[in-house]
Write a protein that holds these residues in place. Structure first.
Motif, PDB file in Angstrom:
ATOM      1  N   PHE A 156       0.800  -1.225   0.000  1.00 24.85           N
ATOM      2  CA  PHE A 156       0.000   0.000   0.000  1.00 24.85           C
ATOM      3  C   PHE A 156       0.836   1.281   0.000  1.00 24.85           C
ATOM      4  O   PHE A 156       0.518   2.227  -0.733  1.00 24.85           O
ATOM      5  CB  PHE A 156      -0.978   0.000   1.178  1.00 24.85           C
ATOM      6  N   PRO A 157       1.905   1.390   0.815  1.00 22.41           N
ATOM      7  CA  PRO A 157       2.720   2.620   0.726  1.00 22.41           C
ATOM      8  C   PRO A 157       3.301   2.836  -0.669  1.00 22.41           C
ATOM      9  O   PRO A 157       3.351   3.974  -1.165  1.00 22.41           O
ATOM     10  CB  PRO A 157       3.822   2.376   1.764  1.00 22.41           C
ATOM     11  N   GLN A 158       3.729   1.759  -1.315  1.00 24.80           N
ATOM     12  CA  GLN A 158       4.250   1.897  -2.668  1.00 24.80           C
ATOM     13  C   GLN A 158       3.149   2.332  -3.637  1.00 24.80           C
ATOM     14  O   GLN A 158       3.393   3.128  -4.553  1.00 24.80           O
ATOM     15  CB  GLN A 158       4.850   0.574  -3.136  1.00 24.80           C
ATOM     16  N   LEU A 159       1.938   1.812  -3.418  1.00 21.97           N
ATOM     17  CA  LEU A 159       0.817   2.167  -4.283  1.00 21.97           C
ATOM     18  C   LEU A 159       0.491   3.660  -4.182  1.00 21.97           C
ATOM     19  O   LEU A 159       0.193   4.314  -5.189  1.00 21.97           O
ATOM     20  CB  LEU A 159      -0.394   1.328  -3.896  1.00 21.97           C
ATOM     21  N   LEU A 160       0.587   4.198  -2.982  1.00 28.99           N
ATOM     22  CA  LEU A 160       0.274   5.610  -2.775  1.00 28.99           C
ATOM     23  C   LEU A 160       1.367   6.542  -3.298  1.00 28.99           C
ATOM     24  O   LEU A 160       1.086   7.663  -3.725  1.00 28.99           O
ATOM     25  CB  LEU A 160       0.044   5.885  -1.285  1.00 28.99           C
ATOM     26  N   LEU A 161       2.612   6.069  -3.258  1.00 21.26           N
ATOM     27  CA  LEU A 161       3.750   6.933  -3.573  1.00 21.26           C
ATOM     28  C   LEU A 161       4.357   6.682  -4.941  1.00 21.26           C
ATOM     29  O   LEU A 161       5.350   7.315  -5.293  1.00 21.26           O
ATOM     30  CB  LEU A 161       4.837   6.762  -2.506  1.00 21.26           C
ATOM     31  N   CYS A 162       3.776   5.780  -5.736  1.00 20.87           N
ATOM     32  CA  CYS A 162       4.413   5.388  -7.001  1.00 20.87           C
ATOM     33  C   CYS A 162       4.166   6.372  -8.124  1.00 20.87           C
ATOM     34  O   CYS A 162       4.725   6.214  -9.219  1.00 20.87           O
ATOM     35  CB  CYS A 162       3.937   3.997  -7.412  1.00 20.87           C
ATOM     36  N   GLY A 163       3.310   7.378  -7.909  1.00 23.77           N
ATOM     37  CA  GLY A 163       2.998   8.335  -8.957  1.00 23.77           C
ATOM     38  C   GLY A 163       1.722   8.033  -9.699  1.00 23.77           C
ATOM     39  O   GLY A 163       1.407   8.692 -10.699  1.00 23.77           O
ATOM     40  N   LEU A 164       0.957   7.044  -9.230  1.00 27.06           N
ATOM     41  CA  LEU A 164      -0.299   6.697  -9.891  1.00 27.06           C
ATOM     42  C   LEU A 164      -1.351   7.781  -9.706  1.00 27.06           C
ATOM     43  O   LEU A 164      -2.093   8.113 -10.641  1.00 27.06           O
ATOM     44  CB  LEU A 164      -0.818   5.363  -9.338  1.00 27.06           C
ATOM     45  N   PHE A 165      -1.417   8.353  -8.509  1.00 30.31           N
ATOM     46  CA  PHE A 165      -2.457   9.328  -8.197  1.00 30.31           C
ATOM     47  C   PHE A 165      -2.026  10.762  -8.484  1.00 30.31           C
ATOM     48  O   PHE A 165      -2.863  11.607  -8.807  1.00 30.31           O
ATOM     49  CB  PHE A 165      -2.864   9.195  -6.721  1.00 30.31           C
ATOM     50  N   THR A 166      -0.749  11.033  -8.353  1.00 37.20           N
ATOM     51  CA  THR A 166      -0.212  12.355  -8.655  1.00 37.20           C
ATOM     52  C   THR A 166       1.248  12.202  -9.014  1.00 37.20           C
ATOM     53  O   THR A 166       1.913  11.277  -8.509  1.00 37.20           O
ATOM     54  CB  THR A 166      -0.367  13.301  -7.437  1.00 37.20           C
ATOM     55  N   PRO A 167       1.784  13.041  -9.910  1.00 34.50           N
ATOM     56  CA  PRO A 167       3.208  12.925 -10.257  1.00 34.50           C
ATOM     57  C   PRO A 167       4.088  13.023  -9.021  1.00 34.50           C
ATOM     58  O   PRO A 167       3.818  13.816  -8.103  1.00 34.50           O
ATOM     59  CB  PRO A 167       3.431  14.104 -11.204  1.00 34.50           C
ATOM     60  N   ARG A 168       5.124  12.236  -8.993  1.00 37.67           N
ATOM     61  CA  ARG A 168       5.973  12.177  -7.802  1.00 37.67           C
ATOM     62  C   ARG A 168       6.676  13.505  -7.521  1.00 37.67           C
ATOM     63  O   ARG A 168       6.951  13.829  -6.370  1.00 37.67           O
ATOM     64  CB  ARG A 168       6.990  11.046  -7.938  1.00 37.67           C
ATOM     65  N   ASP A 169       6.968  14.265  -8.572  1.00 40.59           N
ATOM     66  CA  ASP A 169       7.653  15.544  -8.343  1.00 40.59           C
ATOM     67  C   ASP A 169       6.742  16.617  -7.763  1.00 40.59           C
ATOM     68  O   ASP A 169       7.198  17.709  -7.434  1.00 40.59           O
ATOM     69  CB  ASP A 169       8.292  16.035  -9.638  1.00 40.59           C
ATOM     70  N   ARG A 170       5.432  16.317  -7.641  1.00 44.63           N
ATOM     71  CA  ARG A 170       4.502  17.252  -7.015  1.00 44.63           C
ATOM     72  C   ARG A 170       4.199  16.883  -5.565  1.00 44.63           C
ATOM     73  O   ARG A 170       3.411  17.551  -4.902  1.00 44.63           O
ATOM     74  CB  ARG A 170       3.190  17.301  -7.811  1.00 44.63           C
ATOM     75  N   MET A 171       4.785  15.800  -5.095  1.00 37.77           N
ATOM     76  CA  MET A 171       4.575  15.392  -3.706  1.00 37.77           C
ATOM     77  C   MET A 171       5.428  16.236  -2.771  1.00 37.77           C
ATOM     78  O   MET A 171       6.308  16.995  -3.206  1.00 37.77           O
ATOM     79  CB  MET A 171       4.944  13.910  -3.528  1.00 37.77           C
ATOM     80  N   HIS A 172       5.159  16.101  -1.486  1.00 40.30           N
ATOM     81  CA  HIS A 172       6.036  16.715  -0.486  1.00 40.30           C
ATOM     82  C   HIS A 172       7.449  16.164  -0.683  1.00 40.30           C
ATOM     83  O   HIS A 172       7.619  14.973  -0.964  1.00 40.30           O
ATOM     84  CB  HIS A 172       5.520  16.384   0.915  1.00 40.30           C
ATOM     85  N   PRO A 173       8.472  17.010  -0.551  1.00 36.51           N
ATOM     86  CA  PRO A 173       9.847  16.535  -0.800  1.00 36.51           C
ATOM     87  C   PRO A 173      10.219  15.288  -0.014  1.00 36.51           C
ATOM     88  O   PRO A 173      10.938  14.423  -0.529  1.00 36.51           O
ATOM     89  CB  PRO A 173      10.702  17.742  -0.393  1.00 36.51           C
ATOM     90  N   ALA A 174       9.735  15.168   1.223  1.00 34.52           N
ATOM     91  CA  ALA A 174      10.068  13.980   2.014  1.00 34.52           C
ATOM     92  C   ALA A 174       9.440  12.724   1.402  1.00 34.52           C
ATOM     93  O   ALA A 174      10.078  11.667   1.308  1.00 34.52           O
ATOM     94  CB  ALA A 174       9.594  14.158   3.455  1.00 34.52           C
ATOM     95  N   LEU A 175       8.191  12.842   0.950  1.00 34.11           N
ATOM     96  CA  LEU A 175       7.529  11.694   0.332  1.00 34.11           C
ATOM     97  C   LEU A 175       8.139  11.375  -1.033  1.00 34.11           C
ATOM     98  O   LEU A 175       8.250  10.206  -1.416  1.00 34.11           O
ATOM     99  CB  LEU A 175       6.037  11.970   0.187  1.00 34.11           C
ATOM    100  N   GLU A 176       8.544  12.415  -1.758  1.00 33.12           N
ATOM    101  CA  GLU A 176       9.208  12.166  -3.039  1.00 33.12           C
ATOM    102  C   GLU A 176      10.519  11.409  -2.840  1.00 33.12           C
ATOM    103  O   GLU A 176      10.852  10.501  -3.611  1.00 33.12           O
ATOM    104  CB  GLU A 176       9.478  13.486  -3.751  1.00 33.12           C
TER     105      GLU A 176
END
Length: 268
Positions: A193-213
């Motif tokens: 699940f953490p990988q599913l949320l952070l893989c860029g499926l829901f939003t581009p990874r470069d738009r995430m919080h820097p720590a999550l990116e």
């Protein structure tokens, strides 16, 4: 008459060769893979889960976005890699744990069978199923459901296959830390699940919080989705695609090596 002393000397602890690591051999690996495939062939529910569920999910997804086919094109390629990874993780972890708790692994490792042979055999068996699963899901998405990809469908199949192999490796690895099938299923929220949320499926990874990116940069599913997106947007194989596929393949091999290292000869 045999004296008690003579009787006791005939029973000795296992020979040290039974506990030493043995080199990986093709014959023992293929024998293990054949045994696993033979067992799976007698379990139609597992076969259905492996081969049909990803196809059913893609079919439902296509018609969920029936009014917006472009949305299906945008996320369908990513899910084409994610669905096989999840199903292979679930089935592999449960099937391997079942053999651990039943004592099958302990009996096998008491034979001339090394840890590497065992892990490689399981990986080969489930990898064979992963090839069939990925081919069915990719063919359905591209030729029946009309998934529009700019690149070659064969590259899409390659990434889907690597994702399925990664799910197999992760399932083999986490089965070492579960004491029951229920616990194996519980690893899914922690590992998948953490990988599913952070893989860029829901939003581009470069738009995430820097720590999550930064966290997403070390998760293999992120590169699986990136590889699918490269095929979706580019007609030819790009350097980024090669990098992404090599990372996914390298993570699968690393996790398989860790699985062999954590394989115990005695079931707790």
């Amino acid at each position: 008459m045999t004296t008690p002393t003579a009787r006791t000397t005939t029973s000795a602890p296992p020979h040290p060769a039974a506990t030493r690591s043995r080199p990986l051999t093709l014959s023992r690996t293929t024998a293990t893979a054949t045994r696993v495939l033979r067992q799976l062939s007698h379990d139609p529910r597992t076969i259905a889960l492996l081969l049909l569920i990803p196809c059913v999910m893609l079919f439902l997804l296509r018609y969920v976005f029936d009014g917006s086919p472009r949305t299906f094109d945008n996320i369908g390629a990513s899910l084409l890699g994610i669905f096989p990874l999840i199903t292979m993780f679930l089935v592999t972890s449960i099937a391997t744990l079942r053999e651990r708790t039943s004592g099958t692994l302990e009996r096998l490792l008491a034979m001339p069978l090394g840890k590497g042979d065992l892990i490689a055999g399981y990986a080969l068996a489930f990898g064979t199923l992963a090839i069939v699963q990925s081919a069915l899901a990719t063919g359905l998405a591209v030729w029946l459901l009309g998934l529009d990809v700019t690149g070659s469908p064969w590259l899409l199949l390659l990434v889907a296959l690597l994702d399925a192999l990664l799910g197999t490796a992760l399932g083999l690895f986490v089965s070492a830390f579960a004491a029951s099938e229920f616990q194996a299923v519980q690893f899914m929220p922690a590992v998948i699940f953490p990988q599913l949320l952070l893989c860029g499926l829901f939003t581009p990874r470069d738009r995430m919080h820097p720590a999550l990116e930064a966290v997403s940069d070390v998760l293999p599913m992120s590169y699986a989705v990136d590889g699918m997106n490269e095929v979706l947007r580019h007609p030819d194989m790009t350097p980024a695609f090669v990098r992404d596929t090599l990372i996914v393949a390298g993570c699968a091999l690393l996790v398989l090596a860790l699985g062999a290292a954590t394989l115990k000869r005695r079931t707790p």
